[in-house]
Design a protein around this motif. Structure first.
Motif, mmCIF file in Angstrom:
data_model
loop_
_atom_site.group_PDB
_atom_site.id
_atom_site.type_symbol
_atom_site.label_atom_id
_atom_site.label_comp_id
_atom_site.label_asym_id
_atom_site.label_seq_id
_atom_site.Cartn_x
_atom_site.Cartn_y
_atom_site.Cartn_z
ATOM 1 N N CYS A 41 0.838 -1.225 0.102
ATOM 2 C CA CYS A 41 -0.097 -0.003 -0.094
ATOM 3 C C CYS A 41 0.848 1.232 0.107
ATOM 4 N N HIS A 42 0.670 2.274 -1.008
ATOM 5 C CA HIS A 42 1.248 3.453 -0.901
ATOM 6 C C HIS A 42 1.297 4.103 0.393
ATOM 7 N N LYS A 69 -0.765 2.271 -5.577
ATOM 8 C CA LYS A 69 -1.771 1.171 -5.120
ATOM 9 C C LYS A 69 -2.036 1.277 -3.594
ATOM 10 N N PHE A 70 -3.400 1.027 -3.236
ATOM 11 C CA PHE A 70 -3.619 1.038 -1.640
ATOM 12 C C PHE A 70 -4.460 -0.117 -1.298
ATOM 13 N N CYS A 71 -4.226 -0.539 -0.219
ATOM 14 C CA CYS A 71 -4.707 -1.626 0.450
ATOM 15 C C CYS A 71 -6.311 -1.583 0.820
ATOM 16 N N SER A 72 -6.775 -0.260 0.729
ATOM 17 C CA SER A 72 -8.233 -0.091 0.946
ATOM 18 C C SER A 72 -8.780 1.213 0.023
ATOM 19 N N THR A 73 -9.984 1.221 -0.144
ATOM 20 C CA THR A 73 -10.243 2.515 -0.648
ATOM 21 C C THR A 73 -10.292 3.672 0.349
ATOM 22 N N ARG A 74 -10.292 3.287 2.088
ATOM 23 C CA ARG A 74 -10.274 4.315 2.901
ATOM 24 C C ARG A 74 -8.781 5.022 2.601
ATOM 25 N N ASP A 75 -7.814 4.244 2.705
ATOM 26 C CA ASP A 75 -6.412 4.840 2.441
ATOM 27 C C ASP A 75 -6.104 5.423 1.078
ATOM 28 N N MET A 76 -6.747 5.037 0.026
ATOM 29 C CA MET A 76 -6.875 5.766 -1.321
ATOM 30 C C MET A 76 -7.392 7.236 -0.989
#
Length: 164
Positions: A41-42, A69-76
């Protein structure tokens, strides 16, 4: 003869400048990339594929073809909503949870996040706990919210408060 040569040269120059100007104004749209088992995850550095729920990825103008790239939409969204990042992001993708089970996101079903519907505050969790479920169709988001709780928002309504 000299006049024809000058006119031809001027016309060619104008044509070239017009074409170059049009090319600079076009926005480059990048394709969604498959998430590999080694991708981190970035935002948080966690291995993305170790977690359930929708993932996200985006491109910034100043980074060329490098995908974040992100491990979740929340992190994105946490990354995207930072004003410095927001104005530099060109393309954003999220998984379409209308087409896959929560526990097995499929990279064949990325959608443009700016046209997606998001459910915030549901009982479903992602890599970092609460996350936003992403859908291509509003009726699918509403059905998900009915079953798992939460509120349906479009992309423009997602803000920092939505991530809490």
């Amino acid at each position: 003869m000299k006049n024809i040569l000058k006119i031809t040269l001027i016309a060619s120059t104008l044509l070239c400048l017009t074409a170059c100007g049009e090319q600079d104004q076009k926005q480059i749209v990048y394709q969604a990339q498959a998430i590999e088992s080694s991708d981190e995850c970035h935002l948080c550095g966690m291995l993305i594929t170790n977690f359930a729920g929708p993932k996200g990825e985006l491109y910034r103008k100043d980074r060329g073809e490098k995908v974040h790239k992100f491990c979740s939409t929340r992190d994105m969204f946490s990354f995207y909503l930072d004003p410095e990042n927001k104005r530099n992001v060109t393309t954003i993708y999220v998984h379409d949870m209308s087409k896959m089970p929560w526990d097995a996101p499929n990279d064949g079903y990325f959608i443009d996040a700016k046209t997606a519907w998001f459910v915030v505050g549901s009982e479903k969790t992602g890599a970092m706990g609460k996350t936003l479920a992403s859908f291509s169709k509003q009726q699918d988001a509403l059905a998900f919210a009915q079953e798992f709780g939460g509120e349906v928002l479009d992309f423009s309504q997602v803000d920092q408060a939505s991530l809490m």
